[in-house]
Write a protein that holds these residues in place. Sequence first.
Motif, PDB file in Angstrom:
ATOM      1  N   MET A   1       0.864  -1.084  -0.301  1.00 47.59           N
ATOM      2  CA  MET A   1      -0.018  -0.059   0.059  1.00 47.59           C
ATOM      3  C   MET A   1       0.924   1.430   0.018  1.00 47.59           C
ATOM      4  O   MET A   1       1.760   1.323   0.732  1.00 47.59           O
ATOM      5  N   SER A   2       0.547   2.134  -1.031  1.00 51.65           N
ATOM      6  CA  SER A   2       1.429   3.354  -1.034  1.00 51.65           C
ATOM      7  C   SER A   2       0.568   4.517  -0.428  1.00 51.65           C
ATOM      8  O   SER A   2      -0.414   4.681  -0.624  1.00 51.65           O
ATOM      9  N   PHE A   3       1.367   5.684   0.304  1.00 55.85           N
ATOM     10  CA  PHE A   3       0.685   6.764   0.577  1.00 55.85           C
ATOM     11  C   PHE A   3       1.446   8.066  -0.101  1.00 55.85           C
ATOM     12  O   PHE A   3       2.198   8.501   0.679  1.00 55.85           O
ATOM     13  N   ASN A   4       0.953   8.296  -1.291  1.00 58.49           N
ATOM     14  CA  ASN A   4       1.756   9.302  -1.952  1.00 58.49           C
ATOM     15  C   ASN A   4       1.091  10.520  -1.728  1.00 58.49           C
ATOM     16  O   ASN A   4       1.795  11.627  -2.151  1.00 58.49           O
ATOM     17  N   THR A   5       0.130  10.770  -1.011  1.00 59.62           N
ATOM     18  CA  THR A   5      -0.698  12.110  -0.958  1.00 59.62           C
ATOM     19  C   THR A   5      -0.467  12.311   0.709  1.00 59.62           C
ATOM     20  O   THR A   5      -0.830  11.202   1.401  1.00 59.62           O
ATOM     21  N   ARG A   6      -0.244  13.595   0.984  1.00 58.99           N
ATOM     22  CA  ARG A   6      -0.110  13.752   2.536  1.00 58.99           C
ATOM     23  C   ARG A   6      -1.377  13.434   3.385  1.00 58.99           C
ATOM     24  O   ARG A   6      -1.369  13.286   4.704  1.00 58.99           O
ATOM     25  N   GLU A   7      -2.528  13.621   2.729  1.00 61.06           N
ATOM     26  CA  GLU A   7      -3.775  13.446   3.441  1.00 61.06           C
ATOM     27  C   GLU A   7      -4.267  12.001   3.400  1.00 61.06           C
ATOM     28  O   GLU A   7      -5.217  11.685   4.219  1.00 61.06           O
ATOM     29  N   SER A   8      -3.501  11.148   2.711  1.00 61.15           N
ATOM     30  CA  SER A   8      -4.168   9.744   2.871  1.00 61.15           C
ATOM     31  C   SER A   8      -4.121   9.144   4.302  1.00 61.15           C
ATOM     32  O   SER A   8      -3.119   9.483   4.743  1.00 61.15           O
ATOM     33  N   LEU A   9      -5.111   8.548   4.756  1.00 61.39           N
ATOM     34  CA  LEU A   9      -5.168   7.857   6.021  1.00 61.39           C
ATOM     35  C   LEU A   9      -4.572   6.501   6.313  1.00 61.39           C
ATOM     36  O   LEU A   9      -4.599   5.692   5.290  1.00 61.39           O
ATOM     37  N   TYR A  10      -3.988   6.238   7.227  1.00 60.75           N
ATOM     38  CA  TYR A  10      -3.592   4.811   7.677  1.00 60.75           C
ATOM     39  C   TYR A  10      -4.790   4.120   8.182  1.00 60.75           C
ATOM     40  O   TYR A  10      -5.361   4.691   9.164  1.00 60.75           O
ATOM     41  N   ASN A  11      -5.044   3.119   7.689  1.00 63.71           N
ATOM     42  CA  ASN A  11      -6.218   2.224   8.173  1.00 63.71           C
ATOM     43  C   ASN A  11      -5.896   1.128   9.186  1.00 63.71           C
ATOM     44  O   ASN A  11      -4.592   1.025   9.341  1.00 63.71           O
ATOM     45  N   ASP A  12      -6.648   0.054   9.662  1.00 64.57           N
ATOM     46  CA  ASP A  12      -6.188  -0.473  10.542  1.00 64.57           C
ATOM     47  C   ASP A  12      -5.285  -1.697   9.627  1.00 64.57           C
ATOM     48  O   ASP A  12      -4.437  -2.157  10.324  1.00 64.57           O
ATOM     49  N   GLU A  13      -5.411  -2.053   8.500  1.00 64.33           N
ATOM     50  CA  GLU A  13      -4.847  -3.090   7.900  1.00 64.33           C
ATOM     51  C   GLU A  13      -3.333  -2.707   7.692  1.00 64.33           C
ATOM     52  O   GLU A  13      -2.336  -3.318   8.150  1.00 64.33           O
ATOM     53  N   THR A  14      -3.085  -1.239   7.494  1.00 63.22           N
ATOM     54  CA  THR A  14      -1.772  -0.664   7.529  1.00 63.22           C
ATOM     55  C   THR A  14      -1.011  -0.740   8.872  1.00 63.22           C
ATOM     56  O   THR A  14       0.224  -1.033   8.811  1.00 63.22           O
ATOM     57  N   ILE A  15      -1.694  -0.266   9.756  1.00 64.07           N
ATOM     58  CA  ILE A  15      -1.239  -0.113  11.207  1.00 64.07           C
ATOM     59  C   ILE A  15      -0.780  -1.675  11.674  1.00 64.07           C
ATOM     60  O   ILE A  15       0.382  -1.717  12.134  1.00 64.07           O
ATOM     61  N   ASN A  16      -1.796  -2.561  11.619  1.00 70.04           N
ATOM     62  CA  ASN A  16      -1.410  -3.826  11.919  1.00 70.04           C
ATOM     63  C   ASN A  16      -0.167  -4.398  11.187  1.00 70.04           C
ATOM     64  O   ASN A  16       0.503  -5.259  11.910  1.00 70.04           O
ATOM     65  N   LYS A  17      -0.129  -4.274   9.807  1.00 69.60           N
ATOM     66  CA  LYS A  17       0.796  -4.981   9.140  1.00 69.60           C
ATOM     67  C   LYS A  17       2.433  -4.294   9.843  1.00 69.60           C
ATOM     68  O   LYS A  17       3.257  -4.851   9.861  1.00 69.60           O
ATOM     69  N   PHE A  18       2.465  -2.775   9.945  1.00 64.84           N
ATOM     70  CA  PHE A  18       3.684  -2.134  10.598  1.00 64.84           C
ATOM     71  C   PHE A  18       3.789  -2.791  11.975  1.00 64.84           C
ATOM     72  O   PHE A  18       5.034  -2.969  12.142  1.00 64.84           O
ATOM     73  N   MET A  19       2.908  -2.705  12.762  1.00 54.92           N
ATOM     74  CA  MET A  19       2.922  -3.340  13.962  1.00 54.92           C
ATOM     75  C   MET A  19       3.644  -4.974  14.122  1.00 54.92           C
ATOM     76  O   MET A  19       4.341  -5.192  14.954  1.00 54.92           O
ATOM     77  N   ASN A  20       3.234  -5.805  12.997  1.00 57.21           N
ATOM     78  CA  ASN A  20       3.872  -7.071  12.765  1.00 57.21           C
ATOM     79  C   ASN A  20       5.223  -6.837  12.429  1.00 57.21           C
ATOM     80  O   ASN A  20       5.962  -7.845  12.953  1.00 57.21           O
ATOM     81  N   LEU A  21       5.719  -6.140  11.672  1.00 55.27           N
ATOM     82  CA  LEU A  21       7.042  -5.992  11.521  1.00 55.27           C
ATOM     83  C   LEU A  21       7.888  -5.648  12.747  1.00 55.27           C
ATOM     84  O   LEU A  21       8.948  -6.129  13.078  1.00 55.27           O
ATOM     85  N   ILE A  22       7.255  -4.828  13.440  1.00 57.87           N
ATOM     86  CA  ILE A  22       8.058  -4.311  14.857  1.00 57.87           C
ATOM     87  C   ILE A  22       7.913  -5.796  15.604  1.00 57.87           C
ATOM     88  O   ILE A  22       9.146  -6.118  16.100  1.00 57.87           O
ATOM     89  N   VAL A  23       7.062  -6.407  15.790  1.00 56.36           N
ATOM     90  CA  VAL A  23       7.212  -7.590  16.719  1.00 56.36           C
ATOM     91  C   VAL A  23       8.128  -8.601  15.910  1.00 56.36           C
ATOM     92  O   VAL A  23       9.007  -9.141  16.867  1.00 56.36           O
ATOM     93  N   LYS A  24       8.153  -8.874  14.837  1.00 60.10           N
ATOM     94  CA  LYS A  24       9.402  -9.772  14.157  1.00 60.10           C
ATOM     95  C   LYS A  24      10.596  -9.161  14.576  1.00 60.10           C
ATOM     96  O   LYS A  24      11.444  -9.850  14.765  1.00 60.10           O
ATOM     97  N   ARG A  25      10.808  -7.966  14.292  1.00 64.68           N
ATOM     98  CA  ARG A  25      12.124  -7.286  14.647  1.00 64.68           C
ATOM     99  C   ARG A  25      12.489  -7.497  16.222  1.00 64.68           C
ATOM    100  O   ARG A  25      13.678  -7.595  16.720  1.00 64.68           O
ATOM    101  N   GLY A  26      11.531  -7.350  17.208  1.00 63.21           N
ATOM    102  CA  GLY A  26      11.895  -7.656  18.725  1.00 63.21           C
ATOM    103  C   GLY A  26      12.118  -8.867  18.931  1.00 63.21           C
ATOM    104  O   GLY A  26      12.319  -9.075  20.253  1.00 63.21           O
ATOM    105  N   GLU A  27      12.183 -10.052  18.248  1.00 60.66           N
ATOM    106  CA  GLU A  27      12.776 -11.364  18.475  1.00 60.66           C
ATOM    107  C   GLU A  27      12.195 -11.848  19.423  1.00 60.66           C
ATOM    108  O   GLU A  27      12.780 -12.421  20.603  1.00 60.66           O
TER     109      GLU A  27
END
Length: 169
Positions: A1-27
């Motif tokens: 998912m790309s956010f090319n406009t400054r007004e585009s909103l982050y939705n649940d899917e985007t937030i949850n995917k990013f949080m999953n990346l943080i969890v993976k990095r957290g070992e």
Amino acid sequence: MSFNTRESLYNDETINKFMNLIVKRGEGNIYAFDSFFIPSIKRRGIDIINAKFKHDVFSKNLLMAPLNINNNHWIIAIVDVSQKEIIVYDSLDCHNGKEVKILQYFLCEHKHTKYGTSSPWFLFRGETTNQENEYDCGPWILAIADRYSSGQPPMPNQKLMAGIRKEHE
């Protein structure tokens, strides 16, 4: 998912995917509740969710709960498990804490269910600058989560938001 406009909103899917990346990095040291966790407690009741919840969150160092407030504003609760502290970051400083109190109650109840004991969890308001628009709360909480999970101070500011949005593309 790309956010090319400054007004585009982050939705649940985007937030949850990013949080999953943080969890993976957290070992294995970080757990992130997904953004639907608190709404499911509100809808189905804490006893049902608590009985079905199988994650051993108390073995983690850090818990993160992205919270979508009234479907128009993101805040994040960062839980330091060893200190029993819940630190809430709200870039508009406008939330009354209802969802955070549900998280606090869940942690008490879940510890009692899992270990037969309970202890208080202390709430604190995290220090952060305020966003200067109506649309950067999503990347704001992701920047806080990313920095906090990396051991850095969670200090995003409005001048950094364009770069943070670009990193998330």
